[in-house]
Design an enzyme around this catalytic site. Structure first.
Site, PDB file in Angstrom:
ATOM      1  N   GLN A  12       0.825  -1.221   0.000  1.00 18.07           N
ATOM      2  CA  GLN A  12       0.000   0.000   0.000  1.00 18.07           C
ATOM      3  C   GLN A  12       0.855   1.265   0.000  1.00 18.07           C
ATOM      4  O   GLN A  12       0.667   2.153  -0.828  1.00 18.07           O
ATOM      5  CB  GLN A  12      -0.885   0.032   1.254  1.00 18.07           C
ATOM      6  CG  GLN A  12      -1.864  -1.112   1.364  1.00 18.07           C
ATOM      7  CD  GLN A  12      -3.167  -0.789   0.661  1.00 18.07           C
ATOM      8  OE1 GLN A  12      -3.187  -0.289  -0.458  1.00 18.07           O
ATOM      9  NE2 GLN A  12      -4.265  -1.073   1.323  1.00 18.07           N
ATOM     10  N   ILE A  13       1.798   1.337   0.956  1.00 17.83           N
ATOM     11  CA  ILE A  13       2.625   2.558   1.028  1.00 17.83           C
ATOM     12  C   ILE A  13       3.597   2.588  -0.144  1.00 17.83           C
ATOM     13  O   ILE A  13       3.786   3.628  -0.782  1.00 17.83           O
ATOM     14  CB  ILE A  13       3.386   2.666   2.371  1.00 17.83           C
ATOM     15  CG1 ILE A  13       2.418   2.609   3.551  1.00 17.83           C
ATOM     16  CG2 ILE A  13       4.207   3.963   2.426  1.00 17.83           C
ATOM     17  CD1 ILE A  13       3.077   2.658   4.917  1.00 17.83           C
ATOM     18  N   ARG A  90       1.351  -1.337  17.421  1.00 17.20           N
ATOM     19  CA  ARG A  90       2.505  -1.420  16.517  1.00 17.20           C
ATOM     20  C   ARG A  90       3.507  -2.448  17.047  1.00 17.20           C
ATOM     21  O   ARG A  90       4.151  -3.146  16.281  1.00 17.20           O
ATOM     22  CB  ARG A  90       3.157  -0.041  16.379  1.00 17.20           C
ATOM     23  CG  ARG A  90       2.259   0.984  15.675  1.00 17.20           C
ATOM     24  CD  ARG A  90       2.944   2.328  15.526  1.00 17.20           C
ATOM     25  NE  ARG A  90       2.100   3.316  14.871  1.00 17.20           N
ATOM     26  CZ  ARG A  90       1.292   4.169  15.508  1.00 17.20           C
ATOM     27  NH1 ARG A  90       1.213   4.155  16.832  1.00 17.20           N
ATOM     28  NH2 ARG A  90       0.570   5.046  14.834  1.00 17.20           N
ATOM     29  N   ASN A  97       8.157  -8.348  11.782  1.00 21.57           N
ATOM     30  CA  ASN A  97       8.825  -7.310  10.995  1.00 21.57           C
ATOM     31  C   ASN A  97      10.336  -7.237  11.244  1.00 21.57           C
ATOM     32  O   ASN A  97      11.092  -6.836  10.366  1.00 21.57           O
ATOM     33  CB  ASN A  97       8.151  -5.949  11.215  1.00 21.57           C
ATOM     34  CG  ASN A  97       6.832  -5.874  10.453  1.00 21.57           C
ATOM     35  OD1 ASN A  97       6.517  -6.766   9.664  1.00 21.57           O
ATOM     36  ND2 ASN A  97       6.064  -4.824  10.667  1.00 21.57           N
ATOM     37  N   HIS A 177       6.930   6.736  17.947  1.00 24.48           N
ATOM     38  CA  HIS A 177       5.742   6.686  17.090  1.00 24.48           C
ATOM     39  C   HIS A 177       4.699   5.784  17.755  1.00 24.48           C
ATOM     40  O   HIS A 177       4.515   4.636  17.377  1.00 24.48           O
ATOM     41  CB  HIS A 177       6.160   6.138  15.718  1.00 24.48           C
ATOM     42  CG  HIS A 177       5.082   6.190  14.692  1.00 24.48           C
ATOM     43  ND1 HIS A 177       4.325   7.309  14.453  1.00 24.48           N
ATOM     44  CD2 HIS A 177       4.640   5.246  13.812  1.00 24.48           C
ATOM     45  CE1 HIS A 177       3.467   7.053  13.474  1.00 24.48           C
ATOM     46  NE2 HIS A 177       3.639   5.812  13.074  1.00 24.48           N
TER      47      HIS A 177
HETATM   48  N1  APR Z   1      11.289  -7.889   1.264  1.00 21.64           N
HETATM   49  C1  APR Z   1      10.592  -7.008   0.505  1.00 21.64           C
HETATM   50  N2  APR Z   1       9.269  -6.788   0.675  1.00 21.64           N
HETATM   51  C2  APR Z   1       8.645  -7.479   1.632  1.00 21.64           C
HETATM   52  C3  APR Z   1       9.315  -8.393   2.469  1.00 21.64           C
HETATM   53  C4  APR Z   1      10.694  -8.594   2.242  1.00 21.64           C
HETATM   54  N3  APR Z   1      11.421  -9.441   2.979  1.00 21.64           N
HETATM   55  N4  APR Z   1       8.414  -8.914   3.327  1.00 21.64           N
HETATM   56  C5  APR Z   1       7.226  -8.327   3.060  1.00 21.64           C
HETATM   57  N5  APR Z   1       7.356  -7.478   2.031  1.00 21.64           N
HETATM   58  C6  APR Z   1       6.344  -6.661   1.372  1.00 21.64           C
HETATM   59  C7  APR Z   1       4.982  -7.351   1.299  1.00 21.64           C
HETATM   60  O1  APR Z   1       4.981  -8.367   0.312  1.00 21.64           O
HETATM   61  C8  APR Z   1       4.077  -6.203   0.951  1.00 21.64           C
HETATM   62  O2  APR Z   1       3.921  -6.006  -0.439  1.00 21.64           O
HETATM   63  O3  APR Z   1       6.058  -5.484   2.082  1.00 21.64           O
HETATM   64  C9  APR Z   1       4.810  -4.993   1.568  1.00 21.64           C
HETATM   65  C10 APR Z   1       4.057  -4.346   2.699  1.00 21.64           C
HETATM   66  O4  APR Z   1       2.897  -3.794   2.135  1.00 21.64           O
HETATM   67  P1  APR Z   1       1.502  -3.783   2.916  1.00 21.64           P
HETATM   68  O5  APR Z   1       1.244  -5.136   3.498  1.00 21.64           O
HETATM   69  O6  APR Z   1       0.479  -3.222   1.974  1.00 21.64           O
HETATM   70  O7  APR Z   1       1.769  -2.791   4.130  1.00 21.64           O
HETATM   71  P2  APR Z   1       1.802  -1.168   4.102  1.00 21.64           P
HETATM   72  O8  APR Z   1       0.460  -0.648   4.409  1.00 21.64           O
HETATM   73  O9  APR Z   1       2.510  -0.713   2.884  1.00 21.64           O
HETATM   74  O10 APR Z   1       2.712  -0.902   5.401  1.00 21.64           O
HETATM   75  C11 APR Z   1       4.060  -1.292   5.415  1.00 21.64           C
HETATM   76  O11 APR Z   1       4.722   0.394   6.995  1.00 21.64           O
HETATM   77  O12 APR Z   1       3.484   1.943   8.242  1.00 21.64           O
HETATM   78  C12 APR Z   1       4.116   0.685   8.242  1.00 21.64           C
HETATM   79  O13 APR Z   1       2.859  -0.562   9.876  1.00 21.64           O
HETATM   80  C13 APR Z   1       3.160  -0.424   8.504  1.00 21.64           C
HETATM   81  O14 APR Z   1       4.830  -2.092   8.936  1.00 21.64           O
HETATM   82  C14 APR Z   1       3.921  -1.608   7.964  1.00 21.64           C
HETATM   83  C15 APR Z   1       4.678  -1.014   6.782  1.00 21.64           C
END
Ligand code: APR
Length: 310
Positions: A12-13, A90, A97, A177
């Site tokens: 998403q981000i 969090r 994470n 945060h």
């Molecule tokens: N390497 C690269 N990407 C990864 C890995 C990894 N080892 N593990 C997970 N991901 C990717 C996921 O596949 C996913 O596409 O990270 C992305 C996270 O995206 P979302 O699940 O949509 O989460 P998002 O809303 O973007 O938030 C990401 O930021 O604000 C913080 O709490 C939030 O920890 C979260 C992070």
């Protein structure tokens, strides 16, 4: 030559980061995700390339799951990791994470060791600490995006409450945060007018509480996942200040080495972001009440950081 921006995590981000970075023409963009999601990352990149004729930007945008493709990146923005779901703090994300950040740190260290790194993954203050420890990068090269977002929320709520332009609201939020972060009404102004002179104590207390709980308010509304537009823009503001040497003063999670009485922890403090990265931490003379609040949030960060065992 164009700058290069690596986005680790294309969820998403990550996808909003890619869109804003492209629209601002900050440079070429690589969206890196896990192998299982390599094709969605490539799909998002291609979609953004196809948006370019109307978006009026020139940038090469690619998706990948191979860290080789981030080689030479000027900036790395890390959102890899799980977001919160309703009912989670969090800190509940720590174990999962931390595992992800460990892998990301290895990849970034190997392929983009010169990059300025902005961490977004939660729990933010512990994840930026872990990334710093695992990479061994210098202090100026690593910051956490949180204060910039918390301050944006504080400013937005004030503008909404008072019915004034958000552009005229200036202020800062210190600390970790989480719900113990420290908005500073005493140092917040609206077009130069002290907030404390144009809002009542009740209004200010309500605004501060809403700011502390802003992430949770969004999580509750979404039901699934956490905020993404405002976190993405906040990270872009930091990246842009670095890439263009704007030398903006922004609240970021930075490694404190005695500032505010904090040693060895990343805490949200006002810093200057320029061509050398996190160039300077600004110390504010806090009153006793503010000091006590800061001590509380530092204690919470310390506890979470200890759980990383790094
Ligand atoms: N390497 C690269 N990407 C990864 C890995 C990894 N080892 N593990 C997970 N991901 C990717 C996921 O596949 C996913 O596409 O990270 C992305 C996270 O995206 P979302 O699940 O949509 O989460 P998002 O809303 O973007 O938030 C990401 O930021 O604000 C913080 O709490 C939030 O920890 C979260 C992070």
């Amino acid at each position: 030559m164009r700058k290069k921006i690596a986005l680790i995590g294309g969820g998403q981000i990550g996808q909003i980061l890619a869109m804003i970075a492209a629209q601002k023409e900050l440079g070429d963009i690589v969206i890196l995700d896990i192998p299982e999601l390599e094709n969605p990352a490539k799909g998002k990149a291609l979609d953004l390339m196809e948006m370019a004729p109307h978006g009026n930007y020139d940038a090469a945008i690619t998706g990948s799951s191979d860290y080789k493709d981030i080689a030479g990146a000027d900036v790395v923005i890390i959102t890899a990791g799980r977001p919160r779901q309703a009912g989670m703090t969090r800190e509940d994300l720590l174990a999962v994470n931390l595992d992800i950040i460990t892998k990301v740190a290895a990849g970034v260290k190997q392929y983009a060791p010169q990059a300025f790194c902005i961490i977004v993954t939660n729990p933010l203050d512990a994840m930026v600490y872990a990334f710093y420890k695992l990479t061994g990068f210098p202090r100026n090269q690593v910051v956490g995006m949180a204060g910039t977002l918390d301050t944006a929320r504080w400013r937005a709520f004030i503008a909404m409450e008072l019915g004034v332009s958000v552009n005229d609201v200036a202020g800062t939020v210190l600390g970790g945060h989480g719900p113990d972060m420290v908005p500073l009404p005493r140092l917040t102004t609206v077009g130069g007018v002290p907030l404390t002179e144009i809002a009542t104590k009740e209004q200010i207390d309500k605004l501060a509480t809403r700011t502390r709980e802003a992430g949770t308010e969004i999580v509750k509304l979404f039901g699934k996942g956490s905020a993404f537009f405002s976190p993405a823009w906040s990270a872009i503001v930091i990246a842009e200040s670095y890439l263009k040497d704007k030398r903006r003063v922004l609240p970021c999670a930075a490694l404190c080495q005695g500032e505010y009485g904090v040693k060895g922890l990343f805490i949200g403090v006002p810093v200057m972001i320029g061509a050398k990265g996190m160039e300077k931490v600004y110390e504010i003379k806090l009153n006793d009440e503010e000091k006590a609040m800061l001590q509380k949030t530092v204690g919470v960060v310390q506890k979470t950081v200890e759980e990383t065992k790094l």
